[in-house]
Design a protein around this motif. Structure first.
Motif, short mmCIF file in Angstrom:
data_model
loop_
_atom_site.label_atom_id
_atom_site.label_comp_id
_atom_site.label_asym_id
_atom_site.label_seq_id
_atom_site.Cartn_x
_atom_site.Cartn_y
_atom_site.Cartn_z
N LEU A 159 8.40 -2.33 -15.53
CA LEU A 159 6.73 -2.72 -15.63
C LEU A 159 6.54 -2.36 -17.12
O LEU A 159 6.83 -1.18 -17.63
CB LEU A 159 5.91 -1.89 -14.76
CG LEU A 159 4.52 -2.45 -14.23
CD1 LEU A 159 5.08 -3.66 -13.55
CD2 LEU A 159 3.90 -1.42 -13.34
N GLU A 160 5.77 -3.33 -17.54
CA GLU A 160 5.04 -2.91 -18.88
C GLU A 160 3.52 -3.08 -18.77
O GLU A 160 3.33 -4.32 -18.69
CB GLU A 160 5.56 -4.07 -20.32
CG GLU A 160 7.25 -3.96 -20.37
CD GLU A 160 7.66 -4.90 -21.41
OE1 GLU A 160 6.95 -5.78 -21.88
OE2 GLU A 160 8.89 -4.61 -21.66
N THR A 161 2.81 -2.08 -18.66
CA THR A 161 1.49 -2.36 -18.44
C THR A 161 0.82 -2.48 -19.78
O THR A 161 1.10 -2.32 -20.95
CB THR A 161 0.99 -0.81 -17.85
OG1 THR A 161 1.05 0.09 -18.95
CG2 THR A 161 1.41 -0.64 -16.65
N TYR A 162 -0.49 -3.44 -19.50
CA TYR A 162 -1.31 -3.97 -20.59
C TYR A 162 -2.66 -3.51 -20.11
O TYR A 162 -3.39 -4.20 -19.33
CB TYR A 162 -1.30 -5.51 -20.50
CG TYR A 162 -0.09 -6.03 -21.40
CD1 TYR A 162 1.26 -5.78 -20.93
CD2 TYR A 162 -0.12 -6.62 -22.48
CE1 TYR A 162 2.51 -6.22 -21.35
CE2 TYR A 162 0.83 -7.28 -23.20
CZ TYR A 162 2.10 -7.04 -22.92
OH TYR A 162 3.22 -7.75 -23.35
N GLY A 163 -3.19 -2.15 -20.50
CA GLY A 163 -4.11 -1.66 -19.87
C GLY A 163 -3.85 -1.23 -18.46
O GLY A 163 -2.86 -1.13 -18.17
N ASN A 164 -4.84 -0.81 -17.76
CA ASN A 164 -4.68 -0.17 -16.51
C ASN A 164 -4.63 -1.32 -15.14
O ASN A 164 -4.23 -0.82 -14.25
CB ASN A 164 -6.11 0.60 -16.10
CG ASN A 164 -5.88 1.67 -15.15
OD1 ASN A 164 -4.68 2.16 -15.00
ND2 ASN A 164 -6.63 2.16 -14.60
N GLU A 184 -6.01 1.84 -24.18
CA GLU A 184 -5.32 0.90 -23.32
C GLU A 184 -4.01 0.54 -23.75
O GLU A 184 -3.66 0.23 -24.84
CB GLU A 184 -6.37 -0.27 -23.44
CG GLU A 184 -7.81 -0.37 -23.09
CD GLU A 184 -8.53 -1.60 -23.52
OE1 GLU A 184 -8.10 -2.61 -24.18
OE2 GLU A 184 -9.80 -1.60 -23.13
N THR A 185 -3.10 1.15 -22.92
CA THR A 185 -1.63 0.98 -23.55
C THR A 185 -1.34 -0.54 -23.20
O THR A 185 -1.38 -0.99 -22.17
CB THR A 185 -0.92 1.90 -22.76
OG1 THR A 185 -0.93 1.86 -21.16
CG2 THR A 185 -1.07 3.42 -23.03
N TYR A 186 -0.34 -0.94 -24.17
CA TYR A 186 0.33 -2.41 -24.00
C TYR A 186 1.79 -1.80 -23.84
O TYR A 186 2.32 -1.73 -24.91
CB TYR A 186 -0.13 -3.22 -25.21
CG TYR A 186 -1.29 -3.59 -25.20
CD1 TYR A 186 -2.58 -2.90 -25.08
CD2 TYR A 186 -1.50 -5.06 -25.18
CE1 TYR A 186 -3.67 -3.73 -24.95
CE2 TYR A 186 -2.83 -5.78 -24.96
CZ TYR A 186 -3.94 -4.88 -25.05
OH TYR A 186 -5.17 -5.50 -25.02
N GLY A 187 2.31 -1.58 -22.70
CA GLY A 187 3.88 -1.22 -22.70
C GLY A 187 3.70 0.43 -23.17
O GLY A 187 2.61 0.91 -23.30
N ARG A 237 9.90 -14.00 -26.41
CA ARG A 237 10.62 -13.01 -25.71
C ARG A 237 9.78 -12.31 -24.80
O ARG A 237 9.92 -11.75 -23.72
CB ARG A 237 11.19 -12.03 -26.76
CG ARG A 237 12.03 -10.96 -26.40
CD ARG A 237 12.14 -10.05 -27.73
NE ARG A 237 11.13 -9.43 -28.12
CZ ARG A 237 10.98 -8.07 -28.10
NH1 ARG A 237 12.12 -7.09 -28.04
NH2 ARG A 237 10.03 -7.45 -28.75
N ASP A 238 8.63 -11.94 -24.90
CA ASP A 238 7.49 -11.52 -24.10
C ASP A 238 6.94 -12.43 -23.05
O ASP A 238 6.66 -11.93 -21.91
CB ASP A 238 6.53 -10.46 -24.75
CG ASP A 238 6.94 -9.29 -25.56
OD1 ASP A 238 7.72 -8.66 -24.87
OD2 ASP A 238 6.69 -8.98 -26.41
N GLU A 268 9.39 -4.69 -33.80
CA GLU A 268 9.31 -5.88 -33.04
C GLU A 268 7.90 -6.19 -32.62
O GLU A 268 7.39 -7.75 -32.96
CB GLU A 268 10.43 -6.02 -32.11
CG GLU A 268 11.73 -5.99 -32.44
CD GLU A 268 12.18 -4.51 -32.20
OE1 GLU A 268 11.52 -3.70 -32.54
OE2 GLU A 268 13.41 -4.44 -31.93
N SER A 269 7.17 -5.49 -32.25
CA SER A 269 6.02 -5.72 -31.81
C SER A 269 4.99 -5.96 -33.14
O SER A 269 4.24 -6.84 -33.06
CB SER A 269 5.48 -4.48 -31.18
OG SER A 269 6.07 -4.05 -30.10
#
Lengths: 563, 563
Positions: free
Chosen positions: A30-35, B31-34, A249-250, B120-121
């Motif tokens: 998983l890659e979370t983008y926010g909650n 807010e995490t993005y990955g 790629r993402d 890369e990001s």
């Protein structure tokens, strides 16, 4: 009842990692983008492959009115209902396009108590996949025009160039433009234009790729035009495909959201429903098929369009086998199919359509009959979902039920817009029955049929045409495509979604008409040939008062005007 | 030594939530993005306001060669070095633009052992802020053209329209285009064009806004053109500003990444360094100023450009007071300023420039002297950072040291490209000394000076011009702006970055020249007036072999060709 935004705001969202966990997807995938939003790594396809396979259900519809008949709402409601009856369901839908959101729609996340949340994320940039498509598309455009500017080593016939540019905005002024004006260093002047991003071939590539390497190959196969010797010129030859892949790629990783009732929702890719196949991505389904008891996926427009392509293009490519197909019907649309009413987007319904009139529903029922038949043509069990509205009459629902049952379809009345998953429990039960019947799925035509055979099979069997007429340009193009080896691709008929025929004014189930094919075009990268059989706009325009005028933030920074 | 991508891949990244925690930013503000990228909510500005204020350090440079002199590398190295000496530093930089990444550069994340990761990001979509700017910009364009199409109620003079469209791609063919061709429903034909997204006024708005509501106000203030009665027409009048703000709702939140040595890096906004102020965002600095002992922020191009605007535009707007300014210098650039060499991007250095020649360095030192003076003009303590290259000679470094010290500047030799933070420890110590001296910061001109007074102050005091000449068009525009109340805005001189003068061929510290102002333009939303004093391209083109041709994925799906 509260409006969509208010309902969505009041939802109790679970952390998206918890939703994923319930699907059997751990944090390593998983890659979370926010909650509340995450991307799922493609490694999940392999990692989950030993787990049991879900029943695969496609949600389609009768031929809709311009208002839409609540297909996404029904899809979401069905997923929610499965959880109500103790089954684990995953939903798969397309990503909405921002152009229409700020143009006419104001949002596209289902409705009422059957919504995908966070609806603001869904309706806006989400995780940027649309923008990645835009970027990759326009990089290829820039490299193509740069190739011309640098001397045109590949000997490209500039008049043969079909590769345009894209933006996710409703901008009629960009439909036809001249680029390369100015001084010598400002490029080679030529006429071209912009399409909306959803109409990009790269969106079709994204939706039909089965892996990152497959995406790379398909991007390289994109044909941008022809040389002066009529040889196709590809993105690979322009040395653009690697960089385009890196930009994507993402984007190739499906996005995970949830419904108001915490049902997992995969949101991935949003190809056009007319010039492309109008279905969400294969990789999302390859993951979703191993995450529960049911995978419920939505196909664009009516069963003649989205479902036909779901079967003959998406399932052909993915190898997945559908177990049941829902056909969403509404009283108002069937009344329109009787020919007695005309419905226009953005205007109130004519009052006559709101009167109790089961005879009109019966008269319009020809459309429902034909769309049920279109499902059965592929050996899949149909279930009719009556998306009921507060003003509907029981007598009208009864007529729909009779028609469906006379065609051998199961039927259920849905009130999930107002009641959430509880309002679609009958539908969930019917779908479970249908999906557990013996399966007789088959494609409508083999790969090695000729392009004309494929076109005529769809036109006659699915659309009910008497035959197909080709304009000279279409004949020439089809010949060139067969010569170039594109004849083995499946076909898409780009026609109106407002009729089963290619004439939007013909309601019900038109017969006695012939389908005119004006033009043929090849999306070689995505993997299909499409035929222009009507006025198809690939760049919408804004109305006098677009939705954007009403969308804003309030004093506390919250969004207003999305719905 | 390994290449940048290999070094970046080998880095031991900390979870981004841990980096934030070390800055005093809890998960509620994140807010995490990955796992390695996050956005910081704007609530952090208030939440951190009671914490101690960091010393505020801007990193600038002498006038660079077309190769760049390693400003980002030095900025990153300085931040890393602060951690080496037991100080907590936060770095703030602009977001790179994908156009140049796929055009000439192939990446922009510092270099060697002083990089921002994940590179890369950083070099690709990051969290989509650039795309949000593109979307908001082009929505306004579409609504403007739709306004013309719908009858032009505001009576806009179509020839006065300055609002174009933007894309984050190097595409020369889009510089000058005609839109609205085709049929009646395809819009009103007129000439316009595309700029690269970094050149969008909205990028300037993003960088200079202090809150979401301030962003909303600035977007509404954007002037797109004039009526036939010469009244400005704004985005607010076109009813677009609310929807644009909604599109920018996430983009306004700064992005958090880290260096190879786990120093926090705020990456936010990327306005052009010539037609805009070339500095990262105010909101990033308003947060960063309360997250450690030092906030180190980078300004675009040389001290005459990025640093001058950092002081007179960014600090004027934010109210933050700088404590020290680094001026990055290289031996090779000073040799070029002697007038003896010519350096071209994409070509190898001339071999003569690699010979030991302290006299040439001394001759080119005039540029360094002037740039140190440009810092001192604002009452800020300068520190010269010698970005040393393996082929440099000690005698050449000695000359730079002499020049710097004769101007009252501290000086340090940096080897952080090869050695990481350890290679910039001397610089960190010098910066610490400078930043802890008594502060005498002042702006160069008051708000209420006239536009001409502001222009002439910068031209004479910072650039060393004898005076300013205005072409008639510029005179007229300046008059109109003063009449419309835009005279209180600060000014930006859009000129070459390859000379302190407005003539790119004049090296060193040119005197005896007059500055020609060809045109004046107003970015009323962003909050400045800019003056065209040279050939400024706002849409780059691709070279014969753009970087994109070498960027790809390998068999395992990893990116190759970014650097």
């Amino acid at each position: 009842m509260n409006n969509d935004l208010t309902i969505a705001r009041a939802a109790h969202l679970k952390p998206i990692a918890d939703i994923a966990h319930e699907m059997g997807i751990g944090p390593d995938l998983l890659e979370t983008y926010g909650n509340s939003v995450a991307k799922i790594k493609l490694e999940a396809i392999h990692a989950l492959s030993d787990r049991p396979k879900a029943k695969y259900v496609v949600v389609s519809a009768i031929t809709p009115t311009p208002l839409g008949e609540g297909k996404t709402t029904t899809t979401v409601g069905l997923g929610q209902a499965m959880h109500q009856v103790g089954k684990r369901a995953t939903i798969a839908i397309r990503q909405p396009s921002m152009g229409p959101t700020f143009g006419i729609k104001g949002g596209a996340a289902g409705g009422g108590y059957s919504q995908v949340v966070p609806m603001e994320s869904l309706n806006l940039h989400l995780t940027g996949d649309m923008h990645a498509v835009t970027s990759a598309h326009n990089l290829l455009s820039a490299m193509l025009d740069n190739h011309l500017f640098r001397g045109n080593e590949l000997n490209i016939d500039t008049h043969s160039i079909t590769w345009r540019r894209v933006l996710d905005v409703d901008d009629r002024a960009l439909r036809n433009i001249v680029v390369g004006l100015g001084a010598r260093n400002d490029g080679i002047p030529r006429q071209t234009g912009f399409d909306i991003t959803a109409a990009s071939e790269i969106m079709g590539v994204l939706a039909l790729s089965t892996s990152l390497q497959d995406l790379r190959t398909r991007l390289g196969n994109i044909v941008v035009g022809y040389t002066n010797n009529n040889e196709p010129v590809t993105a690979e030859q322009l040395r653009a495909a690697g960089a385009m892949t890196v930009m994507m790629r993402d984007a190739i990783k499906p996005n995970l959201l949830q419904t108001l009732e915490n049902t997992p929702v995969l949101v991935h890719a949003g190809p056009f429903g007319n010039i492309a196949h109008g279905n969400s991505s294969i990789v999302a389904d390859l993951i979703g098929i191993h995450t529960g008891d049911y995978l419920i996926t939505e196909a664009g427009f009516g069963a003649d369009m989205g479902a036909e392509r779901f079967f003959n293009i998406k399932c052909r490519t993915s190898g997945l086998v559908p177990d049941a197909a829902v056909v969403v019907a509404t009283v108002r649309a069937l009344k329109v199919h009787s020919g007695a009413h005309r419905v226009v987007a953005g205007k109130p319904l004519p009052s006559a359509i709101l009167q109790e009139n089961p005879d009109e529903v019966y008269a319009g029922g020809a459309n429902l009959r034909k769309q049920i038949e279109n499902i059965k043509l592929h050996g899949v069990s149909p279930v009719v979902a009556i998306n009921s509205f507060p003003g509907d009459f029981a007598s009208e629902h009864d007529v729909i039920r009779e028609i469906a049952e006379s065609m051998g379809a199961r039927v259920a009345i849905c009130t999930n817009f107002s009641n959430g998953g509880k309002g679609a429990i009958e539908l969930a039960e019917m779908v479970a029955e249908a999906a557990n019947e013996p399966n007789d799925f088959h494609l409508l035509y083999p790969d090695n049929a000729s392009l004309r055979e494929k076109i005529e099979t769809i036109a006659v069997k699915v659309y009910g045409a008497e035959g197909v007429d080709y304009l000279p340009a279409a004949n020439r193009q089809i010949e060139v495509y067969e010569q170039n080896g594109f004849g083995s691709l499946p076909v898409i008929i780009a026609k109106t979604h407002l009729s089963i025929s290619s004439d939007p004014s013909l309601k019900g189930a038109p017969t006695g008409w012939r389908m005119p094919v004006r033009e043929a075009r090849a999306s070689v990268g995505a993997g299909f040939v499409y035929l222009i059989c009507g006025d198809i706009s690939t760049m919408p325009g804004l109305s006098t008062h677009p939705a954007a005028e009403s969308i804003d933030i309030d004093e506390s920074g919250e969004i207003v005007g999305l719905s």
